[in-house]
Scaffold this active site. Structure first.
Site, PDB file in Angstrom:
ATOM      1  N   THR A 138      26.713  46.955  33.187  1.00 15.98           N
ATOM      2  CA  THR A 138      25.626  47.760  32.652  1.00 15.98           C
ATOM      3  C   THR A 138      25.343  47.315  31.228  1.00 15.98           C
ATOM      4  O   THR A 138      26.255  47.285  30.391  1.00 15.98           O
ATOM      5  CB  THR A 138      25.988  49.259  32.673  1.00 15.98           C
ATOM      6  OG1 THR A 138      26.440  49.608  33.989  1.00 15.98           O
ATOM      7  CG2 THR A 138      24.792  50.112  32.329  1.00 15.98           C
ATOM      8  N   LYS A 172      35.053  45.329  36.936  1.00 17.13           N
ATOM      9  CA  LYS A 172      34.212  46.505  37.203  1.00 17.13           C
ATOM     10  C   LYS A 172      33.679  46.389  38.631  1.00 17.13           C
ATOM     11  O   LYS A 172      32.512  46.068  38.862  1.00 17.13           O
ATOM     12  CB  LYS A 172      33.079  46.584  36.183  1.00 17.13           C
ATOM     13  CG  LYS A 172      32.490  47.969  36.042  1.00 17.13           C
ATOM     14  CD  LYS A 172      31.620  48.062  34.800  1.00 17.13           C
ATOM     15  CE  LYS A 172      31.141  49.491  34.594  1.00 17.13           C
ATOM     16  NZ  LYS A 172      30.310  49.624  33.371  1.00 17.13           N
ATOM     17  N   GLU A 187      42.052  55.126  29.916  1.00 12.26           N
ATOM     18  CA  GLU A 187      40.707  55.001  29.372  1.00 12.26           C
ATOM     19  C   GLU A 187      40.036  56.364  29.432  1.00 12.26           C
ATOM     20  O   GLU A 187      40.706  57.389  29.596  1.00 12.26           O
ATOM     21  CB  GLU A 187      39.897  53.962  30.163  1.00 12.26           C
ATOM     22  CG  GLU A 187      39.808  54.246  31.648  1.00 12.26           C
ATOM     23  CD  GLU A 187      39.156  53.112  32.424  1.00 12.26           C
ATOM     24  OE1 GLU A 187      38.979  52.016  31.876  1.00 12.26           O
ATOM     25  OE2 GLU A 187      38.820  53.338  33.603  1.00 12.26           O
TER      26      GLU A 187
END
Length: 275
Positions: free
Chosen positions: A29, A141, A174
């Site tokens: 992204t 990802k 995270e």
């Protein structure tokens, strides 16, 4: 939101595409500002790593870069997402190397809350949902994001800005959509992501900036209680790009951890905002 599939503007995807069937692919992204896709080389590098890890067919990377720049052109501020799927295939997990891969690019509006949160800071709450450990897939990802979907539901229900996420051993990993750093004096720390989590593009950028500064960075495996003694905590991703953390509610029956300093965050932000 506008979509391009394999370079053509459309929003129809075959139901047998392996992205739909198995989450068989990876994505990134990108923040678009003044028509420029920020940190594009780092995003391409991350996609390349994902493709390699998942044994997906190699792409025409220069063509993808050109397409991304064309989509971004003319966009003042937005979000550009790139999904690489293995492509449409038959039933079952096995795949044929001759499958034609699918490339999906989309352009959407920028989350305005990020601009406000960048100035005001954010609050975190400990997620009851942990991340599973998988060293092979750690860092990339990939399209299997059910953990994040469930963590985001927790965030929405508790009305906090983000969640502090641990791995299944109780160690810091995270946030739901961001990486996390904390500072104690001139020492800066971020979780070791060799076992799980996403190695964000902005995390990579910040690690490089810290290497050229008088701060000392360590990638560590720590329990969340270490954050109670931090001078400063901040989170980051490619869209934010950096946000100070005001407070963390780690346990319901314990006091909130609060932070006043934004020293490192303010040092990093100007460089992180550059395309």
């Amino acid at each position: 939101m506008t979509y391009w599939i394999n370079g053509h503007q459309c929003d129809d995807l075959p139901v047998n595409d392996r992205a739909v069937q198995f989450g068989d692919g990876c994505f990134t992204t990108i923040r678009v500002e003044q028509g420029l896709p920020a940190l594009l080389p780092l995003h391409i590098k991350r996609l390349q790593r994902g493709v390699e890890k998942l044994f997906m067919p190699t792409r025409d990377w220069p063509q993808l870069e050109t397409h991304i720049k064309q989509v971004a052109k003319g966009c003042e501020l937005g979000v550009l997402k790139v999904i690489l799927s293995r492509g449409a295939g038959g039933r079952g997990y096995s795949f044929d190397d001759t499958i034609e891969p699918t490339q999906i690019v989309s352009l959407s509006s920028y989350p305005e809350r990020y601009i406000t949160q960048r100035q005001k800071g954010v609050s975190l709450s400990l997620s009851p949902i942990s991340m599973g450990i998988n060293p092979y897939l750690a860092g990339i990802k990939h399209l299997n994001r059910l953990e994040q979907v469930l963590i985001k539901r927790f965030i929405d229900q508790t009305k906090v800005d983000e969640a502090l996420v641990l791995d299944s051993n109780g160690l810091l990993a995270e946030c739901c959509t961001a990486n996390i750093f904390w500072r104690k004096g001139k020492n800066v720390y971020t979780p070791d992501l060799s076992q799980c989590g996403v190695e964000g593009v902005m995390r990579h950028k910040i690690i490089g900036l810290l290497a050229e500064s008088d701060y000392h960075l360590s990638c560590v495996m720590r329990y969340p209680e270490v954050l109670a003694h931090a001078d400063e905590v901040f989170i980051c991703n490619s869209l934010m790009p950096v946000m100070p953390v005001n407070q963390i509610q780690a346990h319901k029956n314990q006091s909130v951890w609060e932070y006043q300093s934004r020293e490192l965050c303010e040092y990093l932000l100007p460089e992180c905002l550059k395309p």
